[in-house]
Design an enzyme around this catalytic site. Sequence first.
Site, mmCIF file in Angstrom:
data_model
loop_
_atom_site.group_PDB
_atom_site.id
_atom_site.type_symbol
_atom_site.label_atom_id
_atom_site.label_comp_id
_atom_site.label_asym_id
_atom_site.label_seq_id
_atom_site.Cartn_x
_atom_site.Cartn_y
_atom_site.Cartn_z
ATOM 1 N N GLU A 185 0.831 -1.205 0.000
ATOM 2 C CA GLU A 185 0.000 0.000 0.000
ATOM 3 C C GLU A 185 0.861 1.249 0.000
ATOM 4 O O GLU A 185 0.601 2.195 -0.734
ATOM 5 C CB GLU A 185 -0.912 -0.016 1.236
ATOM 6 C CG GLU A 185 -2.048 0.972 1.152
ATOM 7 C CD GLU A 185 -1.939 2.088 2.165
ATOM 8 O OE1 GLU A 185 -1.143 1.967 3.105
ATOM 9 O OE2 GLU A 185 -2.653 3.076 2.002
ATOM 10 N N ASP A 227 -1.023 -4.736 2.984
ATOM 11 C CA ASP A 227 -1.348 -3.490 3.673
ATOM 12 C C ASP A 227 -0.733 -3.561 5.072
ATOM 13 O O ASP A 227 -1.181 -4.347 5.910
ATOM 14 C CB ASP A 227 -2.875 -3.326 3.771
ATOM 15 C CG ASP A 227 -3.254 -1.929 4.234
ATOM 16 O OD1 ASP A 227 -2.351 -1.123 4.519
ATOM 17 O OD2 ASP A 227 -4.460 -1.647 4.300
ATOM 18 N N ASP A 287 -6.274 -3.799 0.562
ATOM 19 C CA ASP A 287 -7.208 -3.866 1.687
ATOM 20 C C ASP A 287 -7.955 -5.200 1.735
ATOM 21 O O ASP A 287 -8.405 -5.619 2.799
ATOM 22 C CB ASP A 287 -8.251 -2.742 1.588
ATOM 23 C CG ASP A 287 -7.634 -1.353 1.630
ATOM 24 O OD1 ASP A 287 -6.810 -1.112 2.532
ATOM 25 O OD2 ASP A 287 -7.971 -0.511 0.774
#
Lengths: 313, 313
Positions: free
Chosen positions: B67, B89, B236
Site C-alpha cells: 500500500e 497493507d 485492503d
Amino acid sequence: MELDLKEIHDFAVGVAEAAGKVLLTRSSLVKNKANSVDLVTEVDEKVEAIIKKEIALRYPEHNFLGEETYSAGSLRVYAIGDEPTWCVDPIDGTVNYVHLFPMICVSIGFTYQGKSVVGAIHAPYLNQTFSAYQGGGAWVNRTTRLPYQNHPLAADAPRGCVFACEWGKDRRDEPNSNLSRKVDSFVNMATEIGGRNGMGGMVHGIRSLGSAALDLCYVATGAFDIWWEGGCWEWDVCAGVIIVQEAGGLVTTANPPDSTESPVPDVGLGSRLYLAIRPAVATESESSRDAQERVVREVWKRVRALDYSRPTE
Amino acid sequence: MELDLKEIHDFAVGVAEAAGKVLLTRSSLVKNKANSVDLVTEVDEKVEAIIKKEIALRYPEHNFLGEETYSAGSLRVYAIGDEPTWCVDPIDGTVNYVHLFPMICVSIGFTYQGKSVVGAIHAPYLNQTFSAYQGGGAWVNRTTRLPYQNHPLAADAPRGCVFACEWGKDRRDEPNSNLSRKVDSFVNMATEIGGRNGMGGMVHGIRSLGSAALDLCYVATGAFDIWWEGGCWEWDVCAGVIIVQEAGGLVTTANPPDSTESPVPDVGLGSRLYLAIRPAVATESESSRDAQERVVREVWKRVRALDYSRPTE
C-alpha cells in the site's frame, strides 16, 4: 451512609469477570440449539441471576435493577433513587452475541444519590475489563490508567474526530422516526465542511459497534472522540458513564437545548439520550471542560433531537 | 510453476504476526510525538519495509505490491498479473490506529494467476490471526476452523442479518457523491420491511469498524452476514477475500448488474467494489451457493451503484 467505593469497585470487577466466563460457554452451547435468540435470552437470564445472587450475598441492603428482570415487568418506570442501587446489563451487545461478533460485555454499574459512582465492564472475547469508581480514576485490566493518550480536542472539531453512533431498533420509514432523525444527524456529521447548509462536520470516521457500554469504554480510552446515542436504557450506560467521567470525559444529553446559551447539563441516567466527549488535556487558552463543552455545542448544532421517552407511572 | 501454498501461508502468518508486534510499539511512541498522522505514516512505511524485506529474502522471484510503496507512485494502475504477487497493507484501519481504537491489522495477501490464494491477517490488539490458503481452509490462530458457526441464510434475508459497511472518504454533499449513494443504500438496508418503496431490508444491526480486512474476517467467522463496500483497494481486500472464500463465503461486486438475470460474478480484486456473504450450510431445498446468490441479489435490489474507478494507464 458510609460506602467504601473502592471495595464495591473491586467486588464489581470480580463479579463482571466471573459472569464473562459464563458468556464464553455460549460458543459450545450454540451448536446444540436451533434458535439463537432463545438461547441468548436463556444465557442473559442465567447470568443476571448469578450477578444478582452475588450482590445479594455481599450487599443484602442494596437495591438491584437488572435489564432482564426489569424488562420482564410491565412498566419501565425509572427506578433509580438515592439509595445504593446496582444497575446491571448481563449482556450488552445482544445482537453481537447472537451472531458471535466479539463486541459484547457484562456491564455492572452502581449508583448512590442518583449518580453512577462505580462501573465495571468486562468484555470476555476481548479479554478486557474497564472499570472506575468515583474519585479513584478509570482503568483497563486494573493496571492501566485511562485514557491511553490525553491530547487536546482540535479547534475545528468535530472535523478529524472519530464519531461513534448506533442505528437502533426504530426503523420506521417516516420523516420524524428516530431512524430518520439519526440518519440526518449521522450524515451531517459525515459531510464535508460547508455542506448540508453549513452543518457538515467532516468527522474522520464513523463507527458502530452495537454495544453502548463498549462505545462508552472507547470514549474513556480516547479512541472515540464523540459518542451520540438515544434509545438505550440506564443499565446500558450506568457503568460506562462513571468510567468516562473518571477518565476525564464529559457525558450529557443527546438533544440540543432550546437555547444555544443553555448550560451543558449533567447526564440523566434514565433519560435515554446520551452524548459523551472524550478526555482532553487543557491548552494554554482553554480548559479541558471548556473544550469538551465547545465540542458538545458543535455536535448539538448538527444533530436532530431524538424522540425517546419512557412511561412515567 | 509449482507453488507450495501451505508453506507460503505459514510464512505469511509468521511475517504478519512479527509485523503486528511493531505496530504495538506505537502505544509508547505516540506519547513523544505531536502529530499522530505523521507518526502513523512513519510506522506504516517502516512495517511495509520489514515485510517487503522478509518476502524478498524468502521468495526473491515473487512480485511485491504494498500500500505504501504503491501510494507513493504517481499512478494507481492495477498491477496484479498472473505471476506470484504479494499484496500487502501494513496497517489496515489507519484512522483507528491514529486514534488507538483496536480494530487494526496487518494484511498480507498473495495472488497467483490473478486470484487471491493465500491470506494472513493479524490483529495485534485483538491478539487474533485469521488466515487461509486455497484448498486448505480458513483458520483463526492456526487452530480453530472458520466459520465459528455454520447455519443457513434465512429465507427472508437481509432481515435479521448483521450488515457491515463503511462510510469512506468521499464526503461531498451532492446527490450522486459516493456518500449519498452509500447513505441511501445503508438506509434501505436498515428500514422496516415495506418501507422505502419496498426496498426496506430490516437488517438486525449495522456495524462499521473502519477496517475492510477485519470486516472480511468477521464475514469469514460468520459474525457479519453481509459486507458491502466500495472505494478500498486490492491491498485492503486481497488477504480477506481468500479467507472468506476458504471459510465457505462468497465475494462478488458491490454494484448491481444491468440485468437481474445476470450471473453473480467472481470478485475483481482491483475493482474497488466488493460484496461478501458469509458461509452458510445448505438446506434440503437450497445449496449453500444458491442461498448466498439469493442474498447477493437481495442486497443488489437495495443498493445504489457506487462510482469508484481507477486510472487505466
